[in-house]
Design a protein around this motif. Structure first.
Motif, mmCIF file in Angstrom:
data_model
loop_
_atom_site.group_PDB
_atom_site.id
_atom_site.type_symbol
_atom_site.label_atom_id
_atom_site.label_comp_id
_atom_site.label_asym_id
_atom_site.label_seq_id
_atom_site.Cartn_x
_atom_site.Cartn_y
_atom_site.Cartn_z
ATOM 1 N N PRO A 1 -1.285 -3.333 -0.749
ATOM 2 C CA PRO A 1 -1.853 -2.091 -1.292
ATOM 3 C C PRO A 1 -1.674 -1.957 -2.801
ATOM 4 O O PRO A 1 -2.442 -1.259 -3.462
ATOM 5 N N ALA A 2 -0.708 -2.646 -3.360
ATOM 6 C CA ALA A 2 -0.491 -2.593 -4.811
ATOM 7 C C ALA A 2 -1.685 -3.154 -5.580
ATOM 8 O O ALA A 2 -1.913 -2.774 -6.728
ATOM 9 N N VAL A 3 -2.460 -4.044 -4.949
ATOM 10 C CA VAL A 3 -3.646 -4.597 -5.602
ATOM 11 C C VAL A 3 -4.648 -3.479 -5.895
ATOM 12 O O VAL A 3 -5.176 -3.375 -7.005
ATOM 13 N N GLY A 4 -4.904 -2.633 -4.921
ATOM 14 C CA GLY A 4 -5.838 -1.515 -5.105
ATOM 15 C C GLY A 4 -5.316 -0.478 -6.087
ATOM 16 O O GLY A 4 -6.074 0.056 -6.910
ATOM 17 N N ILE A 5 -4.029 -0.193 -6.012
ATOM 18 C CA ILE A 5 -3.419 0.770 -6.937
ATOM 19 C C ILE A 5 -3.546 0.257 -8.360
ATOM 20 O O ILE A 5 -3.929 0.988 -9.271
ATOM 21 N N GLN A 6 -3.256 -1.026 -8.542
ATOM 22 C CA GLN A 6 -3.356 -1.616 -9.871
ATOM 23 C C GLN A 6 -4.799 -1.608 -10.376
ATOM 24 O O GLN A 6 -5.054 -1.279 -11.534
ATOM 25 N N SER A 7 -5.727 -1.936 -9.508
ATOM 26 C CA SER A 7 -7.136 -1.957 -9.905
ATOM 27 C C SER A 7 -7.622 -0.571 -10.334
ATOM 28 O O SER A 7 -8.305 -0.429 -11.352
ATOM 29 N N ILE B 1 -1.456 2.814 -17.703
ATOM 30 C CA ILE B 1 -0.935 1.517 -18.155
ATOM 31 C C ILE B 1 0.427 1.243 -17.521
ATOM 32 O O ILE B 1 0.713 0.115 -17.089
ATOM 33 N N GLY B 2 1.271 2.274 -17.432
ATOM 34 C CA GLY B 2 2.567 2.106 -16.784
ATOM 35 C C GLY B 2 2.417 1.691 -15.328
ATOM 36 O O GLY B 2 3.148 0.816 -14.842
ATOM 37 N N THR B 3 1.448 2.277 -14.633
ATOM 38 C CA THR B 3 1.199 1.927 -13.235
ATOM 39 C C THR B 3 0.718 0.485 -13.120
ATOM 40 O O THR B 3 1.154 -0.250 -12.227
ATOM 41 N N VAL B 4 -0.168 0.064 -14.017
ATOM 42 C CA VAL B 4 -0.647 -1.321 -14.011
ATOM 43 C C VAL B 4 0.547 -2.269 -14.128
ATOM 44 O O VAL B 4 0.661 -3.245 -13.368
ATOM 45 N N ARG B 5 1.443 -1.971 -15.036
ATOM 46 C CA ARG B 5 2.601 -2.849 -15.253
ATOM 47 C C ARG B 5 3.560 -2.843 -14.066
ATOM 48 O O ARG B 5 4.091 -3.882 -13.667
ATOM 49 N N GLN B 6 3.773 -1.651 -13.485
ATOM 50 C CA GLN B 6 4.654 -1.571 -12.322
ATOM 51 C C GLN B 6 4.067 -2.338 -11.137
ATOM 52 O O GLN B 6 4.791 -3.038 -10.422
ATOM 53 N N MET B 7 2.772 -2.205 -10.921
ATOM 54 C CA MET B 7 2.136 -2.901 -9.806
ATOM 55 C C MET B 7 2.132 -4.412 -10.034
ATOM 56 O O MET B 7 2.290 -5.181 -9.089
ATOM 57 N N GLU B 8 1.973 -4.841 -11.284
ATOM 58 C CA GLU B 8 2.026 -6.279 -11.571
ATOM 59 C C GLU B 8 3.405 -6.836 -11.254
ATOM 60 O O GLU B 8 3.528 -7.915 -10.669
ATOM 61 N N GLU B 9 4.437 -6.097 -11.617
ATOM 62 C CA GLU B 9 5.805 -6.535 -11.297
ATOM 63 C C GLU B 9 5.982 -6.631 -9.778
ATOM 64 O O GLU B 9 6.541 -7.596 -9.259
ATOM 65 N N HIS B 10 5.469 -5.628 -9.058
ATOM 66 C CA HIS B 10 5.555 -5.638 -7.594
ATOM 67 C C HIS B 10 4.803 -6.838 -7.020
ATOM 68 O O HIS B 10 5.315 -7.529 -6.121
ATOM 69 N N LEU B 11 3.599 -7.096 -7.534
ATOM 70 C CA LEU B 11 2.787 -8.196 -7.021
ATOM 71 C C LEU B 11 3.415 -9.551 -7.328
ATOM 72 O O LEU B 11 3.322 -10.479 -6.519
ATOM 73 N N GLN B 12 4.053 -9.673 -8.472
ATOM 74 C CA GLN B 12 4.719 -10.935 -8.799
ATOM 75 C C GLN B 12 5.894 -11.189 -7.860
ATOM 76 O O GLN B 12 6.202 -12.338 -7.541
ATOM 77 N N HIS C 1 6.217 -9.659 -4.610
ATOM 78 C CA HIS C 1 5.843 -9.643 -3.194
ATOM 79 C C HIS C 1 4.530 -10.345 -2.880
ATOM 80 O O HIS C 1 4.229 -10.548 -1.697
ATOM 81 N N GLY C 2 3.754 -10.682 -3.880
ATOM 82 C CA GLY C 2 2.494 -11.387 -3.656
ATOM 83 C C GLY C 2 1.326 -10.453 -3.403
ATOM 84 O O GLY C 2 1.496 -9.269 -3.097
ATOM 85 N N HIS C 3 0.139 -11.009 -3.510
ATOM 86 C CA HIS C 3 -1.089 -10.235 -3.304
ATOM 87 C C HIS C 3 -1.431 -10.071 -1.822
ATOM 88 O O HIS C 3 -2.179 -9.181 -1.447
ATOM 89 N N ILE C 4 -0.892 -10.928 -1.017
ATOM 90 C CA ILE C 4 -1.110 -10.881 0.430
ATOM 91 C C ILE C 4 0.226 -10.623 1.101
ATOM 92 O O ILE C 4 1.235 -11.273 0.782
ATOM 93 N N ILE C 5 0.242 -9.661 2.033
ATOM 94 C CA ILE C 5 1.469 -9.366 2.773
ATOM 95 C C ILE C 5 1.169 -9.417 4.265
ATOM 96 O O ILE C 5 0.010 -9.433 4.690
ATOM 97 N N GLU C 6 2.211 -9.436 5.041
ATOM 98 C CA GLU C 6 2.092 -9.450 6.481
ATOM 99 C C GLU C 6 2.369 -8.051 7.009
ATOM 100 O O GLU C 6 3.359 -7.421 6.624
ATOM 101 N N ASP C 7 1.464 -7.545 7.878
ATOM 102 C CA ASP C 7 1.722 -6.223 8.446
ATOM 103 C C ASP C 7 2.727 -6.341 9.589
ATOM 104 O O ASP C 7 3.212 -7.434 9.901
ATOM 105 N N ILE C 8 3.047 -5.216 10.248
ATOM 106 C CA ILE C 8 4.097 -5.230 11.278
ATOM 107 C C ILE C 8 3.687 -6.037 12.509
ATOM 108 O O ILE C 8 4.547 -6.440 13.289
ATOM 109 N N GLU C 9 2.398 -6.320 12.646
ATOM 110 C CA GLU C 9 1.933 -7.132 13.768
ATOM 111 C C GLU C 9 1.775 -8.601 13.381
ATOM 112 O O GLU C 9 1.279 -9.402 14.164
ATOM 113 N N GLY C 10 2.180 -8.929 12.165
ATOM 114 C CA GLY C 10 2.138 -10.317 11.737
ATOM 115 C C GLY C 10 0.814 -10.764 11.129
ATOM 116 O O GLY C 10 0.646 -11.939 10.830
ATOM 117 N N ARG C 11 -0.130 -9.850 10.958
ATOM 118 C CA ARG C 11 -1.427 -10.214 10.372
ATOM 119 C C ARG C 11 -1.341 -10.149 8.849
ATOM 120 O O ARG C 11 -0.655 -9.298 8.290
#
Length: 134
Positions: free
Chosen positions: A88-94, A60-71, A73-83
């Motif tokens: 990854p927090a989405v999978g950890i939270q799930s 439960i603590g991990t779910v809450r921490q990942m939700e805070e992170h997602l709020q 940084h968002g569910h979609i991020i840009e990798d180092i090549e701009g894609r």
């Protein structure tokens, strides 16, 4: 799991409320403090169950921490090549949600698990204990 679960019986060696372990994250400790009164009131929690309680609270603590992170940084991020890619927090939270749901059911913390046969306050000993070898 399929089938009906056995009725829970109170345990004379049930533990009383304990403070959260010092090593827990604040989010996990908050969940510990929320559920411990519920679990100890039922008088079914023993020392052998503390690992499951700890794992549930950590999930439960991990779910809450990942939700805070997602709020933040968002569910979609840009990798180092701009894609664009999934954070990854989405999978950890799930994964943590799945673990917490399974553990909550084991601990009797879900509506469905609470609707199963109630904890028996007095052991109705009908003498038909298949494990009794005496």
């Amino acid at each position: 799991m399929r089938g009906t679960k056995p009725e829970l019986r109170t345990d004379p060696d049930a533990i009383d409320s304990l403070p959260p372990p010092a090593w827990m994250t604040p989010e996990a400790a908050q969940e510990w403090r929320r559920i411990m009164p519920i679990l100890t009131e039922r008088r079914i929690l023993t020392d052998a169950d503390l690992g499951s309680v700890e794992n549930y609270c950590m999930a439960i603590g991990t779910v809450r921490q990942m939700e805070e992170h997602l709020q933040t940084h968002g569910h979609i991020i840009e990798d180092i090549e701009g894609r664009m890619k999934r954070n990854p927090a989405v999978g950890i939270q799930s994964d943590a949600m799945t673990r917490s749901r399974l553990l909550a059911a084991e601990l009797g913390l879900t509506p469905v698990s609470r609707s199963r046969p109630a904890i028996r306050e007095d052991a109705d000993d009908d003498g038909d204990d298949p494990l009794d070898l005496s």
